[in-house]
Design a protein around this motif. Structure first.
Motif, PDB file in Angstrom:
ATOM      1  N   GLU A 193       0.806  -1.215   0.000  1.00 31.96           N
ATOM      2  CA  GLU A 193       0.000   0.000   0.000  1.00 31.96           C
ATOM      3  C   GLU A 193       0.840   1.265   0.000  1.00 31.96           C
ATOM      4  O   GLU A 193       0.344   2.335  -0.373  1.00 31.96           O
ATOM      5  N   ALA A 194       2.101   1.169   0.394  1.00 29.92           N
ATOM      6  CA  ALA A 194       2.964   2.349   0.440  1.00 29.92           C
ATOM      7  C   ALA A 194       3.812   2.504  -0.818  1.00 29.92           C
ATOM      8  O   ALA A 194       4.108   3.623  -1.243  1.00 29.92           O
ATOM      9  N   LEU A 195       4.191   1.386  -1.435  1.00 34.05           N
ATOM     10  CA  LEU A 195       5.109   1.450  -2.563  1.00 34.05           C
ATOM     11  C   LEU A 195       4.457   2.030  -3.814  1.00 34.05           C
ATOM     12  O   LEU A 195       5.102   2.747  -4.592  1.00 34.05           O
ATOM     13  N   GLY A 196       3.168   1.728  -4.027  1.00 32.94           N
ATOM     14  CA  GLY A 196       2.479   2.268  -5.183  1.00 32.94           C
ATOM     15  C   GLY A 196       2.451   3.788  -5.181  1.00 32.94           C
ATOM     16  O   GLY A 196       2.888   4.428  -6.151  1.00 32.94           O
ATOM     17  N   PRO A 197       1.938   4.417  -4.112  1.00 37.48           N
ATOM     18  CA  PRO A 197       1.960   5.883  -4.041  1.00 37.48           C
ATOM     19  C   PRO A 197       3.374   6.461  -4.089  1.00 37.48           C
ATOM     20  O   PRO A 197       3.584   7.544  -4.644  1.00 37.48           O
ATOM     21  N   MET A 198       4.344   5.753  -3.526  1.00 41.74           N
ATOM     22  CA  MET A 198       5.724   6.236  -3.573  1.00 41.74           C
ATOM     23  C   MET A 198       6.204   6.330  -5.014  1.00 41.74           C
ATOM     24  O   MET A 198       6.867   7.307  -5.407  1.00 41.74           O
ATOM     25  N   MET A 199       5.864   5.325  -5.817  1.00 43.66           N
ATOM     26  CA  MET A 199       6.260   5.346  -7.223  1.00 43.66           C
ATOM     27  C   MET A 199       5.535   6.463  -7.967  1.00 43.66           C
ATOM     28  O   MET A 199       6.109   7.135  -8.834  1.00 43.66           O
ATOM     29  N   ALA A 200       4.263   6.693  -7.630  1.00 41.52           N
ATOM     30  CA  ALA A 200       3.488   7.729  -8.304  1.00 41.52           C
ATOM     31  C   ALA A 200       4.015   9.126  -7.998  1.00 41.52           C
ATOM     32  O   ALA A 200       3.955  10.025  -8.844  1.00 41.52           O
ATOM     33  N   GLN A 201       4.539   9.311  -6.804  1.00 37.25           N
ATOM     34  CA  GLN A 201       5.006  10.625  -6.384  1.00 37.25           C
ATOM     35  C   GLN A 201       6.443  10.906  -6.776  1.00 37.25           C
ATOM     36  O   GLN A 201       6.899  12.039  -6.703  1.00 37.25           O
ATOM     37  N   SER A 202       7.171   9.877  -7.175  1.00 38.98           N
ATOM     38  CA  SER A 202       8.586  10.046  -7.505  1.00 38.98           C
ATOM     39  C   SER A 202       8.797   9.876  -9.001  1.00 38.98           C
ATOM     40  O   SER A 202       8.260   8.960  -9.626  1.00 38.98           O
ATOM     41  N   ARG A 203       9.603  10.736  -9.582  1.00 39.35           N
ATOM     42  CA  ARG A 203       9.900  10.639 -10.999  1.00 39.35           C
ATOM     43  C   ARG A 203      10.903   9.527 -11.302  1.00 39.35           C
ATOM     44  O   ARG A 203      10.900   8.956 -12.389  1.00 39.35           O
ATOM     45  N   GLY A 204      11.760   9.212 -10.331  1.00 42.47           N
ATOM     46  CA  GLY A 204      12.851   8.289 -10.615  1.00 42.47           C
ATOM     47  C   GLY A 204      12.692   6.887 -10.074  1.00 42.47           C
ATOM     48  O   GLY A 204      13.439   5.986 -10.456  1.00 42.47           O
ATOM     49  N   TYR A 205      11.703   6.647  -9.174  1.00 43.52           N
ATOM     50  CA  TYR A 205      11.538   5.329  -8.556  1.00 43.52           C
ATOM     51  C   TYR A 205      10.573   4.481  -9.362  1.00 43.52           C
ATOM     52  O   TYR A 205       9.428   4.877  -9.613  1.00 43.52           O
ATOM     53  N   ARG A 206      11.044   3.292  -9.767  1.00 45.33           N
ATOM     54  CA  ARG A 206      10.215   2.371 -10.553  1.00 45.33           C
ATOM     55  C   ARG A 206      10.206   1.008  -9.876  1.00 45.33           C
ATOM     56  O   ARG A 206      11.249   0.372  -9.714  1.00 45.33           O
ATOM     57  N   LEU A 207       9.000   0.560  -9.486  1.00 53.52           N
ATOM     58  CA  LEU A 207       8.827  -0.725  -8.804  1.00 53.52           C
ATOM     59  C   LEU A 207       8.375  -1.780  -9.795  1.00 53.52           C
ATOM     60  O   LEU A 207       7.438  -1.577 -10.562  1.00 53.52           O
ATOM     61  N   HIS A 208       9.037  -2.942  -9.779  1.00 52.14           N
ATOM     62  CA  HIS A 208       8.640  -4.090 -10.571  1.00 52.14           C
ATOM     63  C   HIS A 208       8.260  -5.208  -9.599  1.00 52.14           C
ATOM     64  O   HIS A 208       9.137  -5.875  -9.038  1.00 52.14           O
ATOM     65  N   ALA A 209       6.970  -5.377  -9.342  1.00 47.70           N
ATOM     66  CA  ALA A 209       6.495  -6.409  -8.415  1.00 47.70           C
ATOM     67  C   ALA A 209       6.479  -7.748  -9.142  1.00 47.70           C
ATOM     68  O   ALA A 209       5.768  -7.928 -10.139  1.00 47.70           O
ATOM     69  N   ARG A 210       7.261  -8.694  -8.663  1.00 46.83           N
ATOM     70  CA  ARG A 210       7.396 -10.011  -9.282  1.00 46.83           C
ATOM     71  C   ARG A 210       6.635 -11.022  -8.417  1.00 46.83           C
ATOM     72  O   ARG A 210       7.121 -11.437  -7.356  1.00 46.83           O
ATOM     73  N   LEU A 211       5.443 -11.403  -8.860  1.00 44.39           N
ATOM     74  CA  LEU A 211       4.566 -12.280  -8.089  1.00 44.39           C
ATOM     75  C   LEU A 211       4.694 -13.703  -8.621  1.00 44.39           C
ATOM     76  O   LEU A 211       4.205 -14.026  -9.707  1.00 44.39           O
ATOM     77  N   THR A 212       5.368 -14.553  -7.864  1.00 40.49           N
ATOM     78  CA  THR A 212       5.730 -15.887  -8.364  1.00 40.49           C
ATOM     79  C   THR A 212       4.520 -16.789  -8.566  1.00 40.49           C
ATOM     80  O   THR A 212       4.520 -17.650  -9.447  1.00 40.49           O
ATOM     81  N   GLU A 213       3.465 -16.626  -7.755  1.00 43.99           N
ATOM     82  CA  GLU A 213       2.274 -17.449  -7.918  1.00 43.99           C
ATOM     83  C   GLU A 213       1.439 -17.008  -9.120  1.00 43.99           C
ATOM     84  O   GLU A 213       0.490 -17.695  -9.499  1.00 43.99           O
ATOM     85  N   GLU A 214       1.798 -15.872  -9.701  1.00 48.82           N
ATOM     86  CA  GLU A 214       1.103 -15.383 -10.891  1.00 48.82           C
ATOM     87  C   GLU A 214       1.979 -15.522 -12.137  1.00 48.82           C
ATOM     88  O   GLU A 214       1.723 -14.885 -13.152  1.00 48.82           O
ATOM     89  N   GLY A 215       3.035 -16.336 -12.031  1.00 42.72           N
ATOM     90  CA  GLY A 215       3.826 -16.664 -13.201  1.00 42.72           C
ATOM     91  C   GLY A 215       5.165 -15.982 -13.327  1.00 42.72           C
ATOM     92  O   GLY A 215       5.922 -16.292 -14.263  1.00 42.72           O
ATOM     93  N   ALA A 216       5.497 -15.079 -12.436  1.00 42.65           N
ATOM     94  CA  ALA A 216       6.793 -14.409 -12.518  1.00 42.65           C
ATOM     95  C   ALA A 216       7.913 -15.385 -12.179  1.00 42.65           C
ATOM     96  O   ALA A 216       7.834 -16.119 -11.188  1.00 42.65           O
ATOM     97  N   GLY A 217       8.939 -15.416 -13.005  1.00 39.56           N
ATOM     98  CA  GLY A 217      10.072 -16.292 -12.748  1.00 39.56           C
ATOM     99  C   GLY A 217      11.000 -15.707 -11.707  1.00 39.56           C
ATOM    100  O   GLY A 217      10.879 -14.548 -11.307  1.00 39.56           O
ATOM    101  N   HIS A 218      11.929 -16.531 -11.248  1.00 40.61           N
ATOM    102  CA  HIS A 218      12.888 -16.077 -10.250  1.00 40.61           C
ATOM    103  C   HIS A 218      13.983 -15.241 -10.906  1.00 40.61           C
ATOM    104  O   HIS A 218      14.065 -15.132 -12.133  1.00 40.61           O
ATOM    105  N   LEU A 219      14.829 -14.665 -10.091  1.00 41.86           N
ATOM    106  CA  LEU A 219      15.877 -13.770 -10.576  1.00 41.86           C
ATOM    107  C   LEU A 219      16.822 -14.499 -11.526  1.00 41.86           C
ATOM    108  O   LEU A 219      17.332 -15.573 -11.218  1.00 41.86           O
ATOM    109  N   ASP A 220      17.049 -13.904 -12.689  1.00 42.90           N
ATOM    110  CA  ASP A 220      18.036 -14.417 -13.636  1.00 42.90           C
ATOM    111  C   ASP A 220      18.474 -13.275 -14.551  1.00 42.90           C
ATOM    112  O   ASP A 220      17.935 -12.159 -14.487  1.00 42.90           O
ATOM    113  N   ALA A 221      19.455 -13.549 -15.411  1.00 37.61           N
ATOM    114  CA  ALA A 221      20.003 -12.513 -16.282  1.00 37.61           C
ATOM    115  C   ALA A 221      18.953 -11.983 -17.252  1.00 37.61           C
ATOM    116  O   ALA A 221      18.921 -10.776 -17.555  1.00 37.61           O
ATOM    117  N   GLN A 222      18.093 -12.861 -17.761  1.00 40.84           N
ATOM    118  CA  GLN A 222      17.077 -12.423 -18.715  1.00 40.84           C
ATOM    119  C   GLN A 222      16.104 -11.431 -18.072  1.00 40.84           C
ATOM    120  O   GLN A 222      15.729 -10.419 -18.678  1.00 40.84           O
TER     121      GLN A 222
END
Length: 362
Positions: A193-222
């Motif tokens: 609930e805090a990260l979304g508004p933080m991204m909206a208020q900041s020009r330089g902060y970009r959040l990439h939410a990786r939800l593994t149960e929704e198909g997001a893979g784990h950390l890798d080079a790709q």
């Protein structure tokens, strides 16, 4: 003739006699935690829980008002929290998730682990208003560890977001920041609930939410190349499960930029000791207990399996709550492989294993 001074002294002597081998202040602290000796087992600061907030099911933030002597913290650091449960002060290490600009209050965000453990008590039972103790802030996982002028990459997973959140709240979100955060699902996204508004208020902060149960893979080079193509040019901070940390260290090493990676662990990074099935005898002198253990098992776990209940805190060699005396034999540091075989020295059983027959003062 009995003087006023002598009549006032004998109750104190009688109280000390009944308290022995403990002290009267130790028993007083069980009734009123604020009376606990602040210098016991390292410097402790008295604090009070003034508010609490549920972040996700099983995760709770505690707002602590710090007492006299608190020297503040740098974003990304942690404290050892001491909580009195059934008359025993239990220490645990937690990262500070609030801004370093807040000098009178800190926020600790805690995820419940074992159902009968300390973290479960802190999340589900510790009341607002409770008196606790904290250490001074410690740790090198801070923004000062990297060049301030460089673009940043934050990578976190689960409760590994807590020190990262402290950095974001302290102004890092105002810069050029890419943030990859892994969670199982949206309900498990700490600070969602805090990260979304933080991204909206900041020009330089970009959040990439990786939800593994929704198909997001784990950390890798790709993943890095897709979401943050310039990751090789960024100063990077990563905190989360051991597998993710190992992947990050391997990727950054292969890219020849290991000096740009800053890692915070919530568990011990183990040394690869030579494989062996041989078990050796471990003697616990103070209790008269004995157990057999392999060279890969932390001596704290050996002691617990033998029926002992030694003090511990972080279980990863940071807080020194479990330190004990090596009476004989040799132990190996599971993080570095270093051997210690000097009788009378203090060791950390949570990160030490037997390197032959050994006797500890437990």
């Amino acid at each position: 003739m009995m003087t006023a001074a002598s009549t006032g002294a004998w109750p104190r002597r009688l109280a000390r006699a009944f308290a022995y081998p403990q002290t009267t202040s130790r028993y007083a602290s069980l009734v009123w935690p604020g009376l606990a000796p602040a210098g016991d087992a390292g410097e402790r600061i008295h604090a009070r829980v003034v508010d609490a907030q549920i972040e996700t099911p099983g995760t709770r933030s505690l707002i602590l008002r710090t007492g006299r002597g608190w020297r503040g913290h740098q974003a990304g650091q942690f404290v050892t929290l001491y909580v009195n449960i059934d008359g025993v002060w239990q220490p645990r290490c937690y990262s500070i998730s609030s801004s370093e600009a807040q000098t009178r209050q800190i926020r600790l965000t805690i995820r419940a682990m074992a159902p009968d453990g300390v973290s479960h008590y802190l999340v589900h039972h510790l009341p607002v208003g409770a008196r606790v103790q904290i250490s001074q802030a410690a740790g090198e996982f801070t923004l000062a560890a990297g060049a301030e002028h460089r673009a940043r990459l934050f990578i976190s997973a689960g409760s590994g977001i807590t020190p990262i959140m402290g950095m974001l709240a302290s102004g890092a979100a105002d810069g050029d920041v890419e943030h990859l955060h892994y969670a199982r699902n949206r309900h498990d996204l700490i600070f969602g609930e805090a990260l979304g508004p933080m991204m909206a208020q900041s020009r330089g902060y970009r959040l990439h939410a990786r939800l593994t149960e929704e198909g997001a893979g784990h950390l890798d080079a790709q993943t890095l190349d897709t979401l943050c193509p310039d990751w090789r040019e960024r100063e990077t901070w990563v905190c989360g499960p051991a597998a993710m940390l190992r992947t990050a260290e391997q990727l950054w090493a292969e890219a020849g930029i290991g000096d740009q990676l800053h890692v915070e662990r919530f568990a011990v990074a183990s040394f690869d000791a030579p494989a062996t099935d041989t078990e050796v005898a471990v003697q616990f002198a103070a209790s008269g207990r004995q157990a057999d253990a392999s060279g890969a098992t932390p001596l704290l776990e050996v002691a617990e399996a033998a029926g002992l209940r030694p003090r511990y805190g972080c279980r990863m060699g940071i807080c020194h709550s479990c330190d004990c005396v090596l009476q004989s034999g040799a132990v190996r540091d599971l993080r570095t492989g270093k051997l210690t075989n000097t009788p009378g020295v203090r060791i950390q059983p949570c990160v030490s294993a037997a390197a032959g027959p050994v006797t500890l003062d437990l």
